[in-house]
Design a protein around this motif. Sequence first.
Motif, PDB file in Angstrom:
ATOM      1  N   TYR A   1      -3.210  43.605 -29.200  1.00 55.32           N
ATOM      2  CA  TYR A   1      -4.582  43.229 -28.841  1.00 55.32           C
ATOM      3  C   TYR A   1      -4.598  42.354 -27.592  1.00 55.32           C
ATOM      4  N   ALA A   2      -3.712  41.345 -27.552  1.00 61.23           N
ATOM      5  CA  ALA A   2      -3.698  40.389 -26.448  1.00 61.23           C
ATOM      6  C   ALA A   2      -3.349  41.056 -25.123  1.00 61.23           C
ATOM      7  N   ALA A   3      -2.413  42.012 -25.165  1.00 62.45           N
ATOM      8  CA  ALA A   3      -1.963  42.667 -23.939  1.00 62.45           C
ATOM      9  C   ALA A   3      -2.793  43.901 -23.608  1.00 62.45           C
ATOM     10  N   GLY A   4      -3.171  44.659 -24.632  1.00 61.06           N
ATOM     11  CA  GLY A   4      -3.826  45.932 -24.385  1.00 61.06           C
ATOM     12  C   GLY A   4      -5.328  45.868 -24.256  1.00 61.06           C
ATOM     13  N   PHE A   5      -5.943  44.873 -24.904  1.00 64.11           N
ATOM     14  CA  PHE A   5      -7.403  44.798 -24.864  1.00 64.11           C
ATOM     15  C   PHE A   5      -7.914  43.538 -24.182  1.00 64.11           C
ATOM     16  N   GLU A   6      -7.604  42.370 -24.742  1.00 66.84           N
ATOM     17  CA  GLU A   6      -8.243  41.164 -24.230  1.00 66.84           C
ATOM     18  C   GLU A   6      -7.856  40.863 -22.791  1.00 66.84           C
ATOM     19  N   ALA A   7      -6.611  41.125 -22.412  1.00 71.62           N
ATOM     20  CA  ALA A   7      -6.184  40.845 -21.036  1.00 71.62           C
ATOM     21  C   ALA A   7      -6.913  41.707 -20.020  1.00 71.62           C
ATOM     22  N   ARG A   8      -7.573  42.769 -20.494  1.00 74.14           N
ATOM     23  CA  ARG A   8      -8.326  43.669 -19.608  1.00 74.14           C
ATOM     24  C   ARG A   8      -9.823  43.629 -19.898  1.00 74.14           C
ATOM     25  N   SER A   9     -10.242  42.675 -20.720  1.00 74.57           N
ATOM     26  CA  SER A   9     -11.649  42.544 -21.104  1.00 74.57           C
ATOM     27  C   SER A   9     -12.323  41.507 -20.205  1.00 74.57           C
TER      28      SER A   9
ATOM     29  N   VAL B   1      -0.682  38.731 -21.144  1.00 75.43           N
ATOM     30  CA  VAL B   1      -1.436  38.659 -22.393  1.00 75.43           C
ATOM     31  C   VAL B   1      -2.456  37.534 -22.314  1.00 75.43           C
ATOM     32  N   ARG B   2      -3.518  37.691 -23.093  1.00 71.39           N
ATOM     33  CA  ARG B   2      -4.495  36.633 -23.325  1.00 71.39           C
ATOM     34  C   ARG B   2      -4.964  36.753 -24.774  1.00 71.39           C
ATOM     35  N   PHE B   3      -5.178  35.599 -25.381  1.00 71.52           N
ATOM     36  CA  PHE B   3      -5.656  35.624 -26.759  1.00 71.52           C
ATOM     37  C   PHE B   3      -6.680  34.507 -26.933  1.00 71.52           C
ATOM     38  N   ALA B   4      -7.862  34.880 -27.427  1.00 75.44           N
ATOM     39  CA  ALA B   4      -8.981  33.942 -27.587  1.00 75.44           C
ATOM     40  C   ALA B   4      -9.313  33.244 -26.270  1.00 75.44           C
ATOM     41  N   CYS B   5      -9.068  33.959 -25.165  1.00 77.08           N
ATOM     42  CA  CYS B   5      -9.328  33.396 -23.829  1.00 77.08           C
ATOM     43  C   CYS B   5      -9.429  34.543 -22.827  1.00 77.08           C
ATOM     44  N   PRO B   6     -10.529  35.305 -22.854  1.00 78.03           N
ATOM     45  CA  PRO B   6     -10.619  36.480 -21.989  1.00 78.03           C
ATOM     46  C   PRO B   6     -10.623  36.126 -20.507  1.00 78.03           C
TER      47      PRO B   6
ATOM     48  N   CYS C   1      -8.855  35.414 -13.907  1.00 80.76           N
ATOM     49  CA  CYS C   1      -9.014  36.793 -14.396  1.00 80.76           C
ATOM     50  C   CYS C   1      -7.701  37.560 -14.428  1.00 80.76           C
ATOM     51  N   GLY C   2      -6.577  36.856 -14.410  1.00 75.28           N
ATOM     52  CA  GLY C   2      -5.288  37.541 -14.479  1.00 75.28           C
ATOM     53  C   GLY C   2      -4.273  36.732 -15.245  1.00 75.28           C
ATOM     54  N   ALA C   3      -3.025  37.146 -15.123  1.00 68.82           N
ATOM     55  CA  ALA C   3      -1.912  36.468 -15.783  1.00 68.82           C
ATOM     56  C   ALA C   3      -0.623  36.858 -15.079  1.00 68.82           C
ATOM     57  N   ASN C   4       0.386  36.018 -15.214  1.00 68.18           N
ATOM     58  CA  ASN C   4       1.704  36.321 -14.680  1.00 68.18           C
ATOM     59  C   ASN C   4       2.159  37.698 -15.172  1.00 68.18           C
ATOM     60  N   ARG C   5       2.744  38.489 -14.282  1.00 66.77           N
ATOM     61  CA  ARG C   5       3.116  39.858 -14.646  1.00 66.77           C
ATOM     62  C   ARG C   5       4.108  39.899 -15.795  1.00 66.77           C
ATOM     63  N   TYR C   6       4.861  38.823 -16.044  1.00 64.50           N
ATOM     64  CA  TYR C   6       5.831  38.803 -17.132  1.00 64.50           C
ATOM     65  C   TYR C   6       5.233  38.336 -18.454  1.00 64.50           C
TER      66      TYR C   6
ATOM     67  N   MET D   1      -2.744  39.680  -9.033  1.00 66.17           N
ATOM     68  CA  MET D   1      -2.759  41.133  -8.878  1.00 66.17           C
ATOM     69  C   MET D   1      -1.356  41.718  -8.935  1.00 66.17           C
ATOM     70  N   VAL D   2      -1.251  42.841  -9.643  1.00 69.17           N
ATOM     71  CA  VAL D   2      -0.031  43.647  -9.717  1.00 69.17           C
ATOM     72  C   VAL D   2      -0.412  45.063  -9.302  1.00 69.17           C
ATOM     73  N   ARG D   3       0.469  45.720  -8.596  1.00 70.62           N
ATOM     74  CA  ARG D   3       0.184  47.097  -8.192  1.00 70.62           C
ATOM     75  C   ARG D   3      -0.208  47.947  -9.394  1.00 70.62           C
ATOM     76  N   GLY D   4      -1.222  48.787  -9.199  1.00 71.69           N
ATOM     77  CA  GLY D   4      -1.632  49.695 -10.258  1.00 71.69           C
ATOM     78  C   GLY D   4      -2.715  49.167 -11.179  1.00 71.69           C
ATOM     79  N   GLN D   5      -3.168  47.935 -10.981  1.00 70.86           N
ATOM     80  CA  GLN D   5      -4.219  47.386 -11.847  1.00 70.86           C
ATOM     81  C   GLN D   5      -5.592  47.852 -11.353  1.00 70.86           C
ATOM     82  N   ARG D   6      -5.853  49.142 -11.563  1.00 70.67           N
ATOM     83  CA  ARG D   6      -7.061  49.766 -11.019  1.00 70.67           C
ATOM     84  C   ARG D   6      -8.326  49.211 -11.657  1.00 70.67           C
ATOM     85  N   LYS D   7      -8.299  48.978 -12.972  1.00 75.73           N
ATOM     86  CA  LYS D   7      -9.498  48.475 -13.632  1.00 75.73           C
ATOM     87  C   LYS D   7      -9.883  47.112 -13.079  1.00 75.73           C
ATOM     88  N   LYS D   8      -8.900  46.240 -12.894  1.00 77.06           N
ATOM     89  CA  LYS D   8      -9.179  44.930 -12.333  1.00 77.06           C
ATOM     90  C   LYS D   8      -9.734  45.056 -10.911  1.00 77.06           C
TER      91      LYS D   8
END
Length: 312
Positions: free
Chosen positions: A25-33, A295-300, A287-292, A61-68
């Motif tokens: 959830y943290a990596a797949g949804f909230e980090a892109r919400s 994830v974000r949780f309870a903090c979109p 609106c981002g996070a370190n590429r390594y 920004m990381v290459r390929g982050q089209r939605k962002k």
Amino acid sequence: MRARYGVPLKVTAGITAVGAAGLAYAAGFEARSYRLRRVTVPVLPPGARPLRVLQLSDIHMVRGQRKKQRWLQSLAGLRPDFVVNTGDNLSDPEAVPEVIDALGPLLEFPGAYVFGSNDYYGPIFRNPGRYLLEKAHGKTGLNGNPPAERVIHNPWEGIRDAFDEAGWVNLTNTRGRLKLDSAEIAFTGLDDPHIKRDRYNQVAGGPESGADLSIAVVHAPYLRALDAFAADGYPLILAGHTHGGQICIPFYGALVTNCDLDPARVKGLSSHTAEGNRSYLHVSAGCGANRYTPVRFACPPEVTLLTLTARD
């Protein structure tokens, strides 16, 4: 053996499953919400018309982050009066073109910016538990820690040149102004305190005369920077860096801020007082996070549209 070990194994499996689901959830949804936060701050002279400021921070920004990229491009539809970028645009040395493309529509508006450590240096993997350890010992970034070894130097100059060409004001340990149709805004900026590049002695002296509003801008909200700005009488301070805590506990909040700011002010609008002067402080959760640690949780992830209004 079943009676002795059956229940613990099931509990362990359950905890593992919950943890895996939380990570997904943290990596797949909230980090892109991506979200838009709206805040009103009464700092303009009496009778002044409201101004809308879009604050961007910690895009990472990381290459390929089209939605962002598409989401950032869409923010131009808000039609802000001006933009303030509080740094950490990169988390990939090769993502400079993506940053410039994503911010292209916003570069049509007046703006100002500072950089953060991740603009200058590429990310490295760190055990997330070190943030809690550093908090316990009062050490963050280069403040109390030795310099990192074998760091990657980002081509940040390309972002600087694009911002400067668009007319955005570079606030790296300096002052600057934006002349808008209805107001003149003065800025005082610092380079990133997280890597000890701040030089307040070069900009000390407080708000400039003749401007309708003076705004202080810094990437990481270290107390030494906030104290200096507030003591000098700036009515509004804008910062980023904290990611809002990034991984928070629901109904409790952030555990760390990655600087010496208290967790209660890790994001959003608050205030800071020094030497009897009180300033509004807005810290963007970014609106981002370190590429390594994507994830974000309870903090979109978010950007903020601040509406500056006349003070009473």
